[in-house]
Design a protein around this motif. Structure first.
Motif, PDB file in Angstrom:
ATOM      1  N   HIS A   1      10.857  67.900  68.609  1.00 56.37           N
ATOM      2  CA  HIS A   1      10.336  68.653  67.470  1.00 56.37           C
ATOM      3  C   HIS A   1       9.188  67.893  66.803  1.00 56.37           C
ATOM      4  O   HIS A   1       8.175  68.488  66.395  1.00 56.37           O
ATOM      5  CB  HIS A   1      11.480  68.888  66.478  1.00 56.37           C
TER       6      HIS A   1
ATOM      7  N   ILE B   1       9.715  79.036  64.675  1.00 56.81           N
ATOM      8  CA  ILE B   1      10.547  77.877  65.018  1.00 56.81           C
ATOM      9  C   ILE B   1      11.298  77.370  63.791  1.00 56.81           C
ATOM     10  O   ILE B   1      12.486  77.039  63.848  1.00 56.81           O
ATOM     11  CB  ILE B   1       9.677  76.783  65.642  1.00 56.81           C
ATOM     12  N   GLU B   2      10.604  77.316  62.653  1.00 58.07           N
ATOM     13  CA  GLU B   2      11.253  76.876  61.428  1.00 58.07           C
ATOM     14  C   GLU B   2      12.363  77.834  61.009  1.00 58.07           C
ATOM     15  O   GLU B   2      13.435  77.420  60.543  1.00 58.07           O
ATOM     16  CB  GLU B   2      10.216  76.748  60.311  1.00 58.07           C
TER      17      GLU B   2
END
Length: 490
Positions: free
Chosen positions: A386, A439-440
């Protein structure tokens, strides 16, 4: 041969001679008995008390022999017994000189021909008020009359069922004259207790004695004393039948109640088990209630049933509460701090409640630690990925800003074709931004899901610890109650 047959012939003649003499004696005694009977009862009356002085009391000796206990009706409080009643007294008008009647010292005559004392059972509980059995009496030359009469008596007996089926009972049999007072007929004990030598053993009751006591009572209606003899029958119940048919099944059923806490909450059978056990105990309670008298004294086994039913009701209620704790989901509040410390930290270790994969043995603990390390490594690897993606995206954003500056310069100095390439670059940057947001969002959803899942797991562990706690508490209660009731039997 003639010498051997001579003793045999002498013996045969002696037998014949003896038989003839005995027949003559019996015929002579029968003749004298007839004559004696006619002379004795010529002017005799059985309606009056046979005493020469009416101011003196006639002594009647009473002896009771208990032969069998036929029934003990606890509900109606009636004892049915088979007795042999022996009464003896002296009749002043039925005497003779036995020498005048060829040595005849006794005769047997019907009992209704002579005067008989009206001794009855005071606490009789039978609807049949028929007279005593007219058996023969034995009349001796000195005027002594002995009257043996069998009787099946039903007497009232105060039954105390407080310690059923480990109870002792005392039933009284009170005999006395119904019309004669103590100045006319006095009753004397032949023995200090009832005769139990011919008693037939009962399958339900043990006889521990039958003491006799003479009482002289003055009633409010009359000033004369009235004597009576009270025989106290001491009985002890044989409890083996009730232990194996009523008590032992109840104990075994009651031990099923704590096991309801051991059932998994997701099985769906925790509440139904408690209700089934409660219904079974209710059936046993009704069986006991049908045979017991409707009194304020609750039997010991009835108290045990009621206590066990109360315990099972409480366990079922607690099971419902614990199931609600078990099914706490994401909408529930987090586990309080005191519950974490008391229940999850201390009580879980005391009652050996572990999470999935945990155990008190060291090999499984090592496996759990290795599994945890692998999970931490995977999580760390994901975090590194990440960070790499985030750094690349940040560099791309910087490149996009530089690209925008270059685009602005080229836009001022270039044609429309270069403008189209710039628009493609801007669209590419916007795609990166949307991807980062997604993604968050996914990461936040996963994080929230893990938090909610961890919260549910904690509540399930709290419910499991409470199940184990109450299981042992109720096991101790069942064992304690069973020990108390068995201690009463000992």
């Amino acid at each position: 041969m003639k010498r051997n047959s001579l003793p045999f012939c002498c013996f045969s003649l002696w037998l014949v001679f003896t038989a003839v003499i005995l027949q003559g004696v019996e015929s002579a005694q029968g003749k004298y008995a007839q004559m004696l009977f006619s002379e004795l009862f010529e002017d005799y009356s059985n309606a009056l008390r046979p005493v020469e002085d009416t101011d003196k009391a006639l002594n009647v000796t009473l002896q009771i022999t208990l032969s069998q206990i036929k029934d003990m009706d606890e509900r109606n409080q009636i004892l049915t017994a088979y007795l042999w009643i022996r009464q003896s007294w002296y009749d002043a008008y039925l005497k003779w000189d036995k020498d005048e009647y060829d040595g005849l010292d006794s005769i047997r005559i019907p009992s209704n021909l002579v005067w008989r004392p009206d001794i009855v059972l005071y606490n009789k509980a039978d609807d049949d008020f028929s007279e005593p059995v007219n058996t023969n009496v034995v009349l001796r030359y000195d005027g002594k009359i002995t009257w043996d009469a069998p009787a099946i008596t039903k007497s009232s007996c105060v039954v105390d069922v407080s310690y059923f089926p480990f109870d002792d009972q005392q039933c009284n049999l009170t005999f006395g004259s119904w019309t004669y007072n103590g100045n006319q007929v006095d009753i004397i004990n032949a023995l200090d207790s009832g005769d139990l030598s011919d008693f037939i053993e009962d399958v339900e009751w043990e006889i521990h004695g039958m003491p006799a006591v003479k009482n002289v009572i003055t009633y409010g209606c009359c000033s004369e004393p009235y004597p009576d003899i009270t025989f106290t029958l001491i009985l002890k119940r044989r409890s083996s039948f009730y232990i194996f048919n009523l008590l032992l099944p109840c104990v075994l059923i009651s031990f099923l109640a704590p096991l309801g806490f051991y059932l998994p909450a997701d099985s769906g059978e925790k509440v139904s088990l408690g209700v089934t056990v409660l219904l079974a105990l209710t059936v046993f309670q009704l069986m006991v209630a049908e045979s017991m008298p409707p009194s304020e004294n609750v039997p010991l086994i009835g108290k045990y049933y009621i206590a066990t039913m109360t315990m099972i009701t409480a366990s079922t209620a607690l099971t419902i509460i614990i199931m609600n704790i078990h099914h706490c989901g994401a909408e529930a509040q987090p586990v309080p701090q005191w519950a974490r410390v008391v229940i999850l930290d201390y009580m879980s270790k005391i009652f050996f409640v572990y999470d999935v994969g945990e155990n008190c043995t060291s090999p499984q603990r090592v496996k759990a630690e290795e599994h945890k390390l692998r999970e931490d490594f995977k999580y760390q690897k994901k975090q590194d990925r990440h960070r790499v993606v985030t750094s690349q995206l940040s560099r791309n954003r910087n490149n996009d800003s530089d690209l925008k500056k270059n685009l602005n310069v080229h836009l001022n100095n270039s044609n429309g074709i270069q403008c189209e390439n710039a628009e493609d670059a801007v669209n590419c940057c916007s795609c990166y931004k949307v991807l980062i947001k997604n993604i968050e969002y996914i990461a936040n959803c996963v994080r929230d899901h893990k938090a909610n899942r961890a919260k549910g797991i904690e509540w399930k562990k709290v419910a499991k610890v409470m199940d184990r706690f109450f299981m042992w508490i109720f096991f101790i209660m069942v064992f304690f109650m069973s020990f108390l009731i068995i201690g009463k039997a000992i």
